[in-house]
Scaffold this motif. Structure first.
Motif, short mmCIF file in Angstrom:
data_model
loop_
_atom_site.label_atom_id
_atom_site.label_comp_id
_atom_site.label_asym_id
_atom_site.label_seq_id
_atom_site.Cartn_x
_atom_site.Cartn_y
_atom_site.Cartn_z
N GLN A 149 0.29 -3.29 -1.32
CA GLN A 149 -0.30 -1.98 -1.03
C GLN A 149 -0.20 -1.06 -2.25
O GLN A 149 -1.14 -0.32 -2.54
CB GLN A 149 0.40 -1.35 0.18
N GLN A 153 -3.29 0.39 -4.25
CA GLN A 153 -3.49 1.82 -4.48
C GLN A 153 -3.84 2.09 -5.95
O GLN A 153 -4.66 2.97 -6.24
CB GLN A 153 -2.22 2.59 -4.09
N GLN A 177 -10.02 0.59 0.65
CA GLN A 177 -9.36 1.30 1.74
C GLN A 177 -9.23 0.42 2.99
O GLN A 177 -8.21 0.45 3.69
CB GLN A 177 -10.14 2.57 2.07
N THR A 178 -10.27 -0.36 3.27
CA THR A 178 -10.21 -1.28 4.42
C THR A 178 -9.13 -2.32 4.24
O THR A 178 -8.37 -2.62 5.18
CB THR A 178 -11.57 -1.96 4.62
N GLN A 179 -9.04 -2.87 3.03
CA GLN A 179 -8.00 -3.86 2.78
C GLN A 179 -6.60 -3.25 2.90
O GLN A 179 -5.67 -3.90 3.38
CB GLN A 179 -8.18 -4.49 1.39
N PHE A 180 -6.47 -2.01 2.50
CA PHE A 180 -5.18 -1.33 2.66
C PHE A 180 -4.79 -1.27 4.14
O PHE A 180 -3.64 -1.49 4.52
CB PHE A 180 -5.25 0.07 2.06
N ALA A 181 -5.77 -0.97 5.01
CA ALA A 181 -5.50 -0.93 6.45
C ALA A 181 -5.17 -2.31 6.99
O ALA A 181 -4.31 -2.47 7.87
CB ALA A 181 -6.70 -0.34 7.19
N GLN A 184 -1.71 -3.09 6.42
CA GLN A 184 -0.86 -2.39 7.38
C GLN A 184 -0.71 -3.21 8.67
O GLN A 184 0.39 -3.27 9.25
CB GLN A 184 -1.43 -1.01 7.69
N THR A 185 -1.79 -3.85 9.10
CA THR A 185 -1.69 -4.70 10.30
C THR A 185 -0.80 -5.92 10.02
O THR A 185 -0.02 -6.33 10.88
CB THR A 185 -3.08 -5.17 10.75
#
Length: 410
Positions: A149, A153, A177-181, A184-185
């Motif tokens: 992450q 960033q 940004q989608t890959q960052f989310a 998170q999953t």
């Protein structure tokens, strides 16, 4: 880019601090785990049975009198030959060989319980080792996702700067940004897995729930130095579950021999002394036999029953041997493959992917490489790092299962 290069190397070589050694946890589990303690007590209880079965039945003592002319004790004693007071002692004696066979049967049952106790110890140890390595994998996943992450960033900031000057598409920013989310999953899944393994390990150690288990950050796989043939040979002679089935075969063979011997009668020997007052004392000796008069419906049926049980026990042993041999072969193949894959990822795939990512980062910053190529190289590093740790975990888990099946320390 030197800082980025050092940062990437941390993916494989984190530093271990405050870890609880696995051998110490294994010793603790074998000392406190309730399954192990229950199996131990069951074996200790079975050890008390052979001496009981090998002992004679309790003797019987009879006290009494015979009176003539009145019901009160010893009425007529001294003047009537049938009046007396005496004692009789009797002892039931099984037909020769039966008692020894019962003791041997109980001894085989105790030996089978001992092998079961060893099997429970191996099972608890294997489950603890599997949970330990799975916990390490989950914790490593958490660490790496955090680092991914952070690296993402950095890529996202570069993309936003390039987008602000019209040198990158807006979809590049959205994709990062989608890959960052998505990371998170993945982080939530690894956290759930870590908590689950903490609970499992505490249960195996019989510790209060809520305690924290520290594992090393770096657990590189060792070498698989034992051959498959050695493992198969060791399993035939040392696998507790196989040894238990062998003891049950021997136990049922003895039970068949005992059933055949039950065609011969048991007997009771008794002797007595009777006081007749002024007249000479009277002595008595007798032997009573239990006749197997119903052998057609009783003893013969028992012989057939025990013969079927003996055959069943041999089939169970053969089935256990075939099953263990198949499981050892399958798990050994899994361990060997995981070890080779871990080597390939660590020595070839990951270093190559890291070099490609470093190069693409520099090219993307200068505008000579598109975002999709950079993102693809980044995801390759992510995937290969996680797959490397997956294979390390699979290798350790396979070794734990092989130890459980063969009884061979690896």
């Amino acid at each position: 880019m030197p800082q980025m290069k050092n940062y990437l190397y941390l993916f494989i070589f984190p530093i271990a601090m405050g870890a609880q050694p696995l051998p110490a946890l294994v010793d603790e589990a074998l000392l406190h785990n309730r399954e192990v303690l229950a199996a131990q007590k069951k074996y200790e209880a079975a050890r008390q049975k052979p001496s009981q079965e090998n002992s004679l039945p309790d003797p019987m003592v009879s006290l009494g009198y015979t009176a003539n002319g009145a019901p009160y004790p010893v009425a007529g004693i001294g003047r009537d030959v049938t009046s007396n007071a005496g004692i009789t002692i009797s002892q039931e004696l099984p037909f020769p060989g039966k008692r020894q066979l019962r003791g041997q049967i109980a001894s085989k049952e105790a030996s089978a319980e001992y092998e079961q106790y060893l099997a429970v110890r191996l099972s608890v140890t294997a489950r603890l080792k599997q949970a330990y390595h799975e916990l390490h994998h989950a914790n490593a996943g958490i660490t790496f996702v955090h680092r991914y992450q952070e690296l993402l960033q950095n890529i996202l900031r570069i993309s936003e700067v390039r987008y602000s000057v019209g040198r990158a598409a807006q979809q590049d920013v959205f994709k990062a940004q989608t890959q960052f989310a998505i990371f998170q999953t993945q982080l939530l899944r690894y956290q759930q897995e870590s908590e689950s393994k903490q609970i499992e390990i505490n249960a195996l150690l019989n510790r209060p729930q809520g305690g924290h288990i520290e594992v090393p950050d770096d657990m590189a796989p060792g070498e698989l130095t034992v051959t498959l043939d050695d493992m198969l040979a060791h399993a035939r002679t040392h696998a507790p579950m196989l040894a238990r089935e062998q003891k049950m075969v021997e136990r049922n063979d003895l039970a068949s021999a005992l059933a055949r011997r039950n065609l011969y009668p048991d007997y009771t020997v008794s002797g007595g002394y009777f006081n007749q007052g002024a007249m000479p004392p009277m002595w008595q000796f007798r032997v009573d036999f239990k006749l197997p008069a119903y052998f057609r419906t009783k003893q013969n049926a028992e012989i057939a029953e025990k013969a079927f049980s003996a055959t069943e026990a041999r089939h169970n042993y053969e089935a256990a041997e075939v099953g263990i041999q198949a499981q050892v072969r399958e798990t050994y193949t899994l361990a060997a493959t995981a070890r080779k894959l871990a080597d390939l990822y660590e020595k070839s795939v990951i270093p190559g992917a890291q070099l490609a990512l470093e190069s693409s980062m520099a090219s993307y910053q200068t505008g000579t490489l598109d975002f999709l190529s950079l993102f693809s190289n980044f995801m390759n590093v992510v995937e290969y790092e996680l797959m490397y740790h997956e294979e390390v975990m699979q290798f350790h888990v396979a070794l734990a299962r092989l130890e459980e099946m063969t009884g061979m320390p690896l």
